[in-house]
Scaffold this active site. Structure first.
Site, mmCIF file in Angstrom:
data_model
loop_
_atom_site.group_PDB
_atom_site.id
_atom_site.type_symbol
_atom_site.label_atom_id
_atom_site.label_comp_id
_atom_site.label_asym_id
_atom_site.label_seq_id
_atom_site.Cartn_x
_atom_site.Cartn_y
_atom_site.Cartn_z
ATOM 1 N N LEU A 31 0.881 -1.341 -0.401
ATOM 2 C CA LEU A 31 -0.237 0.001 0.096
ATOM 3 C C LEU A 31 0.655 1.260 -0.045
ATOM 4 O O LEU A 31 2.136 1.245 0.771
ATOM 5 C CB LEU A 31 -1.286 -0.161 0.963
ATOM 6 C CG LEU A 31 -1.983 -1.415 1.254
ATOM 7 C CD1 LEU A 31 -2.852 -1.282 2.929
ATOM 8 C CD2 LEU A 31 -2.965 -1.177 0.666
ATOM 9 N N GLU A 33 0.495 6.007 -0.807
ATOM 10 C CA GLU A 33 -0.612 7.599 -0.372
ATOM 11 C C GLU A 33 -1.441 7.094 -1.293
ATOM 12 O O GLU A 33 -3.332 7.554 -1.540
ATOM 13 C CB GLU A 33 0.200 8.207 -0.826
ATOM 14 C CG GLU A 33 0.880 9.056 0.303
ATOM 15 C CD GLU A 33 2.757 8.094 -0.227
ATOM 16 O OE1 GLU A 33 2.914 6.807 -0.324
ATOM 17 O OE2 GLU A 33 3.202 8.793 1.104
ATOM 18 N N HIS A 35 -3.268 4.481 -2.511
ATOM 19 C CA HIS A 35 -4.128 3.785 -1.936
ATOM 20 C C HIS A 35 -5.280 4.445 -1.133
ATOM 21 O O HIS A 35 -5.925 3.992 -0.828
ATOM 22 C CB HIS A 35 -3.954 2.024 -1.579
ATOM 23 C CG HIS A 35 -3.221 1.337 -2.946
ATOM 24 N ND1 HIS A 35 -1.575 1.432 -2.674
ATOM 25 C CD2 HIS A 35 -3.533 0.550 -3.737
ATOM 26 C CE1 HIS A 35 -1.703 0.408 -3.565
ATOM 27 N NE2 HIS A 35 -2.963 -0.039 -4.130
ATOM 28 N N GLY A 145 -8.155 3.948 -9.111
ATOM 29 C CA GLY A 145 -7.275 5.229 -9.189
ATOM 30 C C GLY A 145 -7.585 5.440 -10.714
ATOM 31 O O GLY A 145 -7.180 4.935 -11.522
ATOM 32 N N GLN A 146 -7.145 6.827 -10.916
ATOM 33 C CA GLN A 146 -7.497 7.450 -12.182
ATOM 34 C C GLN A 146 -5.950 6.454 -13.282
ATOM 35 O O GLN A 146 -5.766 6.403 -13.970
ATOM 36 C CB GLN A 146 -6.741 8.966 -12.673
ATOM 37 C CG GLN A 146 -7.578 9.499 -13.901
ATOM 38 C CD GLN A 146 -7.078 10.513 -14.413
ATOM 39 O OE1 GLN A 146 -6.989 11.430 -13.654
ATOM 40 N NE2 GLN A 146 -5.664 11.145 -14.999
ATOM 41 N N LYS A 147 -5.338 6.117 -12.462
ATOM 42 C CA LYS A 147 -3.341 5.565 -12.869
ATOM 43 C C LYS A 147 -3.567 4.729 -14.026
ATOM 44 O O LYS A 147 -3.178 4.587 -15.077
ATOM 45 C CB LYS A 147 -3.125 5.031 -11.765
ATOM 46 C CG LYS A 147 -0.918 4.896 -12.262
ATOM 47 C CD LYS A 147 0.005 4.457 -11.507
ATOM 48 C CE LYS A 147 -0.251 3.265 -11.213
ATOM 49 N NZ LYS A 147 -0.115 2.118 -11.939
ATOM 50 N N ASP A 148 -4.548 3.945 -13.793
ATOM 51 C CA ASP A 148 -4.885 2.025 -14.719
ATOM 52 C C ASP A 148 -6.759 2.777 -15.042
ATOM 53 O O ASP A 148 -7.864 2.558 -14.507
ATOM 54 C CB ASP A 148 -5.142 1.493 -13.009
ATOM 55 C CG ASP A 148 -4.098 1.034 -12.595
ATOM 56 O OD1 ASP A 148 -3.432 0.359 -13.065
ATOM 57 O OD2 ASP A 148 -4.309 1.006 -11.435
ATOM 58 N N VAL A 174 -2.719 9.800 -7.843
ATOM 59 C CA VAL A 174 -1.379 10.593 -6.557
ATOM 60 C C VAL A 174 0.068 10.235 -7.111
ATOM 61 O O VAL A 174 0.311 9.934 -7.559
ATOM 62 C CB VAL A 174 -1.718 9.937 -4.980
ATOM 63 C CG1 VAL A 174 -0.756 10.387 -4.260
ATOM 64 C CG2 VAL A 174 -2.975 9.939 -4.608
ATOM 65 N N SER A 183 2.949 4.574 -7.142
ATOM 66 C CA SER A 183 2.995 3.169 -7.514
ATOM 67 C C SER A 183 3.455 1.452 -6.523
ATOM 68 O O SER A 183 4.736 1.950 -6.370
ATOM 69 C CB SER A 183 3.218 2.319 -9.518
ATOM 70 O OG SER A 183 3.517 1.587 -9.909
HETATM 71 O O1 PAF Z 1 -5.706 -2.188 -9.485
HETATM 72 C C1 PAF Z 1 -5.243 -3.341 -8.888
HETATM 73 O O2 PAF Z 1 -3.902 -3.096 -7.864
HETATM 74 C C2 PAF Z 1 -5.737 -4.709 -9.121
HETATM 75 O O3 PAF Z 1 -5.910 -4.270 -10.348
HETATM 76 C C3 PAF Z 1 -7.325 -4.811 -8.620
HETATM 77 C C4 PAF Z 1 -8.594 -3.618 -9.173
HETATM 78 C C5 PAF Z 1 -7.092 -4.812 -7.223
HETATM 79 C C6 PAF Z 1 -7.540 -6.071 -8.946
HETATM 80 O O4 PAF Z 1 -6.816 -7.294 -8.837
#
Ligand code: PAF
Length: 282
Positions: A31, A33, A35, A145-148, A174, A183
């Site tokens: 985890l 910032e 998250h 998060g918008q990063k993904d 962030v 990340s």
């Molecule tokens: O973004 C992530 O960390 C993962 O793809 C998720 C959404 C927790 C699914 O495993």
């Protein structure tokens, strides 16, 4: 904080609580910032906050970093406890996949472009694990998060297509002070690699600064690719500018678009993106 390790424990714990709205933050742990910003948003909008920590094997390809993906469960537990999270779901692989990989959930079109093109099967794994989580938890809202960015579009589609009544909340990326998007994979980078990695965000900022000069997105994307290809010590995987709402091609900035890129810095794959909005343009 209650830690549920089985589906029964999780279901019973949730059933024993009285709440108006359940906010769910799925994570793979390690985890940071980013998250925590999702968790904070979940607290603002819900009276019960559930976080999952699960490194999902089905979203990693055979040559990817599943084995070495950072895992530090005791640190994650401490962070979540301090954040005041109500319930942590911390399942084993056998709990989530009791019969192995027996079911498939696929969104073939949207999952085969951008990251999906270079990580075949990745988004199928994401869709599968989220389907399992959503079915067990029945959250009112779920946080990403918008990063993904591609993941957020896929999750919205998944929810829409499977008729779940779950609101998908997308929170801003962030960044570290130098601009690098937070990340879990940043841990892999040496100090020099970190510096080299900044070229991706710098290129995204450059694109954002250029849209007031030219709305020709194909031209800008090509210029950006050239900058990235000629940058030292990184390898470009892709750089595209697409329509923001559905990641369909768009030639000119006539509605909101998104510039997205993926690069390798040594063996570490990093992604980032920036929204290009039409609002501030003349
Ligand atoms: O973004 C992530 O960390 C993962 O793809 C998720 C959404 C927790 C699914 O495993």
């Amino acid at each position: 904080m209650l830690i549920a390790r089985t589906i029964e424990e999780l279901r019973n714990t949730i059933a024993s609580r009285s709440y108006k709205s359940l906010g769910f933050v799925p994570t793979m742990g390690a985890l940071h910032e980013g998250h925590l910003s999702l968790i904070q948003k979940a607290f603002e909008q819900n009276d019960l906050v559930v976080v999952s920590v699960f490194v999902n094997p089905t979203q990693f390809g055979p040559n990817e970093d599943f084995d070495k993906y950072p895992r530090n469960y005791s640190r994650d537990i401490e962070i979540l406890q301090t954040a005041g999270v109500h319930i942590l779901f911390l399942p084993e692989i056998e709990t989530m996949y009791p019969l192995g990989h027996e079911v498939e959930i696929r969104l073939p079109k949207i999952s085969s472009i951008l990251c999906g093109k270079f990580r075949p099967g990745h988004f199928d794994g994401v869709a599968l694990i989220l389907t399992k989580f959503f079915n067990i938890l029945r959250p009112n809202k779920a946080y990403f998060g918008q990063k993904d960015y591609q993941q957020t579009i896929i999750v919205k589609k998944l929810v829409e297509q499977l008729f779940w009544e779950i609101e998908i909340v997308v929170c801003p990326t962030v960044r570290d002070e130098d601009g690098l998007a937070k990340s879990s994979r940043n841990q892999y980078l040496s100090a020099q690699e970190r510096k080299n990695a900044l070229i991706l965000y710098q290129t995204l900022l450059w694109v954002a600064s250029q849209v007031s000069v030219s709305r020709d997105l194909k031209f800008l994307a090509e210029q950006a690719r050239q900058r990235l290809i000629s940058a030292p010590s990184i390898k470009l995987e892709y750089f595209e500018i697409l329509r923001a709402r559905d990641l369909e091609p768009i030639d000119f900035l006539v509605e909101n678009a998104i510039a997205l890129g993926a690069i390798y810095v040594n063996n570490t794959r990093l992604i980032d993106n920036i929204l290009l909005t039409v609002e501030n343009l003349n």
